[in-house]
Design an enzyme around this catalytic site. Structure first.
Site, PDB file in Angstrom:
ATOM      1  N   CYS A   5       0.861  -1.301  -0.009  1.00  8.28           N
ATOM      2  CA  CYS A   5      -0.017  -0.051   0.006  1.00  8.28           C
ATOM      3  C   CYS A   5       0.964   1.255  -0.024  1.00  8.28           C
ATOM      4  CB  CYS A   5      -0.898   0.000   1.198  1.00  8.28           C
ATOM      5  SG  CYS A   5      -1.971   1.387   1.344  1.00  8.28           S
ATOM      6  N   CYS A  63      -0.176   4.202   2.117  1.00  8.04           N
ATOM      7  CA  CYS A  63       0.075   4.097   3.549  1.00  8.04           C
ATOM      8  C   CYS A  63       1.330   4.191   3.886  1.00  8.04           C
ATOM      9  CB  CYS A  63      -0.351   2.476   4.006  1.00  8.04           C
ATOM     10  SG  CYS A  63      -1.780   1.744   3.433  1.00  8.04           S
ATOM     11  N   ASP A  64       2.290   3.854   3.024  1.00 11.03           N
ATOM     12  CA  ASP A  64       3.583   3.510   3.592  1.00 11.03           C
ATOM     13  C   ASP A  64       4.625   4.540   2.595  1.00 11.03           C
ATOM     14  OD1 ASP A  64       2.844   1.755   5.521  1.00 11.03           O
ATOM     15  OD2 ASP A  64       2.995   0.167   4.111  1.00 11.03           O
TER      16      ASP A  64
END
Ligand code: NAP
Length: 318
Positions: A142, A145-146
């Site tokens: 993701c 997200c990261d």
């Protein structure tokens, strides 16, 4: 198992990610006393995909960020506070052919007047050495997200579809260089996404290649990957600080095959908010959404499912 011992619950929620717990918070605050199947590890990932991420920085309300598992613990506590009953079991089978609906979890049968499905989706992984051990330490599925953690670093993206190109494009906001590794020479992604990626000076491509190993678990971080050229069989090492898998997701909808309408990829079909083709059965979160796939959108649709279930129960008993 004695069905006669089971009582019909107002709402049974299957799944314990942001969608399921948000549905539980709303349903319990509406006095519906929901029962929520959290799942067991073998059946998926209790707590959903946030259990696989480290820091979540885009969930509104947490300006300093929050670790994914801690955020899920807060969701859980909030659902319990208002009286959600949690069952640490997978649902083994469902029968939506008559009401009340029947669900088997563990060794027991449960009856439900309405059901909210929030079983999520699982990112596909390559299943290669060290991939699992380094999840959250440079291996991710993701970018949203990261990606932020790779400021000024070099990363790889694996895949050739729209997700891979979208993730690659997004990662160029942070990374100094993004290399897309694809197992063929032609991308599957839409033309517009391809053109955009090919024009981006920060994106490079490695064609006809597979990632066969990620290093270095002993250092608890990603340092390089081993690549295999599919055409020549040649194996080479490529240094990288991170690797993002974008090889598709699989909705966790196996249980509902033949019982609910699914699209060709297995996502539950919904209409008018969170309604499935069976009245009284609702779906929210990633099991019905291949497009947005964010914790906050899953939570939003969990709220919608609880409101839809509440309205359904009111109409049924009016
Ligand atoms: P996808 O279209 O199924 O693409 C998956 C990619 O991963 C393919 O290029 C595939 O290679 C590769 N792949 C699969 N298994 C692999 C493996 N074991 N090793 C190496 N490579 C592997 O999935 P997606 O990109 O997640 O997209 C899913 C759906 O969402 C699509 O309909 C897409 O259009 C849509 N989507 C749309 C947008 C947008 O419009 N903004 C953004 C994201 C997703 P092959 O090509 O060789 O099969």
């Amino acid at each position: 198992m004695k069905p006669s011992e089971a009582t019909a619950h107002n709402v049974v929620i299957i799944g314990s990610g942001p969608a399921g717990f948000t549905a539980a918070i709303y349903a319990s605050r509406a006095n519906l006393k929901p029962l929520l199947f959290e799942g067991l590890l073998k059946g998926g990932q209790p707590g959903g995909q946030l259990m696989l991420t480290t820091e979540v920085e885009n969930y509104p309300g947490f300006p300093k960020g929050m670790m994914g598992p801690e955020l899920m613990q807060l969701f859980r506590e909030q659902a319990e506070r208002f009286g959600t009953e949690l069952v640490r079991e997978d649902v083994a089978s469902v029968d939506f052919s008559s009401r009340p609906f029947k669900l088997v979890g563990g060794e027991k049968e449960y009856l439900a007047k309405s059901v909210i499905i929030s079983t999520g989706a699982s990112a596909n992984w390559l299943n290669i050495p060290s991939e699992k051990a380094l999840q959250g330490y440079g291996v991710s599925a993701c970018a949203t997200c990261d990606g932020f953690f790779f400021k000024g670093k070099e990363v790889l993206v694996v895949g050739g579809g729209d997700s891979a190109l979208e993730e690659a494009q997004f990662l160029t906001k942070f990374a100094s260089k993004v290399t897309l590794v694809h197992r063929r020479e032609a991308l599957r992604a839409s033309k517009i996404m391809q053109d955009r990626a090919k024009k981006n000076p920060k994106i490079d491509f490695i064609w006809n290649s597979e990632v066969i190993e990620i290093k270095d678990p002993a250092k608890k971080k990603v340092t390089s990957v081993m690549l295999k050229n599919i055409q020549t069989g040649a194996v080479s090492e490529k240094k990288t600080d991170g690797i993002f898998m974008a090889i598709g997701h699989t909705p966790n909808s196996e249980l509902f095959k033949g019982k609910l309408e699914l699209d060709p990829k297995g996502y539950i079909k919904i209409h008018d908010g969170t309604l499935t083709n069976v009245p009284g059965v609702f779906a929210c979160g990633d099991v019905q959404d291949y497009k947005y796939r964010q914790a906050v959108t899953a939570a939003g649709s969990g709220c919608m499912a609880a409101l839809d279930a509440e309205r359904f129960l009111e109409a049924e008993h009016a």
